[in-house]
Design an enzyme around this catalytic site. Structure first.
Site, mmCIF file in Angstrom:
data_model
loop_
_atom_site.group_PDB
_atom_site.id
_atom_site.type_symbol
_atom_site.label_atom_id
_atom_site.label_comp_id
_atom_site.label_asym_id
_atom_site.label_seq_id
_atom_site.Cartn_x
_atom_site.Cartn_y
_atom_site.Cartn_z
ATOM 1 N N ASP A 89 0.869 -1.185 0.000
ATOM 2 C CA ASP A 89 0.000 0.000 0.000
ATOM 3 C C ASP A 89 0.902 1.230 0.000
ATOM 4 O O ASP A 89 1.477 1.596 1.025
ATOM 5 C CB ASP A 89 -0.905 0.016 1.243
ATOM 6 C CG ASP A 89 -2.054 -0.990 1.150
ATOM 7 O OD1 ASP A 89 -1.949 -1.934 0.339
ATOM 8 O OD2 ASP A 89 -3.041 -0.842 1.899
ATOM 9 N N LYS A 151 -6.806 3.416 -3.185
ATOM 10 C CA LYS A 151 -7.215 3.372 -1.777
ATOM 11 C C LYS A 151 -7.441 4.794 -1.280
ATOM 12 O O LYS A 151 -6.683 5.707 -1.621
ATOM 13 C CB LYS A 151 -6.115 2.665 -0.984
ATOM 14 C CG LYS A 151 -6.288 2.658 0.532
ATOM 15 C CD LYS A 151 -5.129 1.911 1.193
ATOM 16 C CE LYS A 151 -5.102 2.107 2.700
ATOM 17 N NZ LYS A 151 -3.969 1.432 3.354
ATOM 18 N N LYS A 180 -10.100 0.312 -2.426
ATOM 19 C CA LYS A 180 -10.016 0.032 -0.988
ATOM 20 C C LYS A 180 -10.464 1.243 -0.184
ATOM 21 O O LYS A 180 -9.963 2.350 -0.370
ATOM 22 C CB LYS A 180 -8.587 -0.359 -0.609
ATOM 23 C CG LYS A 180 -8.404 -0.630 0.897
ATOM 24 C CD LYS A 180 -7.012 -1.151 1.203
ATOM 25 C CE LYS A 180 -6.745 -1.194 2.706
ATOM 26 N NZ LYS A 180 -5.403 -1.721 3.038
#
Length: 212
Positions: A89, A151, A180
């Site tokens: 991430d 995300k 996400k």
């Protein structure tokens, strides 16, 4: 897909101890979460304890500001993969994006994708700091660079995931890319709203409460 498999069971607090991380790992095994998301220094520990399960090891790169150099992010990614990370991430260079330096942003993401050696890459765009136009641009650049997910948030800035942002991100990237939702998701109802709006993964520190 069962609800637990949407969840990246997350502990990124700087004061988290080894005992805390081991508890997170055991919870992830018990509830069969998609992954545990931990800081890079805990990746080896997570890998050793999860290698015989289908719970993935997720870590963060350029976290939480996204303001480190591309070279630093690439190095972090390579070390994380070597240590056993399955998912990365990464935080986008927010200032570069807001400066209109699209090529910088896109090339940086592309380099992280290359360094990840086909592991999953999620791009944290930090929605709370962006205009609508910038959110769309961040998602578009992430997709063009070959990332697997976009995300919403680090959880360390001024705000977290909002349903309207998830909807916008999903509309922008289409159906073939992951989205996400992360930051401020504390109830099952909140999680379900995110999923209804297009989220395919949920980042939360209270994963156990979400599936109980």
């Amino acid at each position: 897909m069962k609800l637990s498999k949407y969840i990246d069971h997350t502990l990124l607090k700087p004061q988290a101890t080894e005992k805390d991380i081991l508890k997170l790992i055991e919870e992830a095994k018990t509830y069969d979460f998609a992954s545990v998301c931990v800081n890079p220094s805990w990746v080896k520990l997570a890998y050793e304890n999860l290698k015989d399960t289908d719970v993935k090891v997720c870590t963060v790169v350029g976290f939480p500001l996204g303001a480190t150099s591309t070279a630093s992010k690439v190095y972090e990614t390579k070390v994380a993969i070597k240590d056993g990370a399955d998912e990365i991430d990464m935080v986008i260079s927010v200032g570069q994006l807001k400066s209109g330096n699209d090529e910088y942003v896109k090339e940086e993401i592309k380099k992280i994708v290359e360094a990840s050696k086909n592991k999953l890459v999620k791009v944290i765009i930090e929605t709370c700091l962006l205009t609508e136009e910038e959110k769309v641009k961040a998602c578009t650049l992430s997709k063009e660079a070959g990332a697997d997910y976009v995300k919403t948030s680090t959880g360390f800035s001024t705000g977290g995931a909002k349903p309207e942002d998830i909807k916008l991100m999903r509309e922008t990237v289409g159906k073939d890319m992951g989205v996400k939702a992360s930051g401020g998701i504390h109830t099952r109802e909140e999680m379900e709203v995110m999923i209804e709006n297009g989220a395919t993964r949920i980042g939360a520190s209270c994963g156990v409460e979400l599936v109980k």
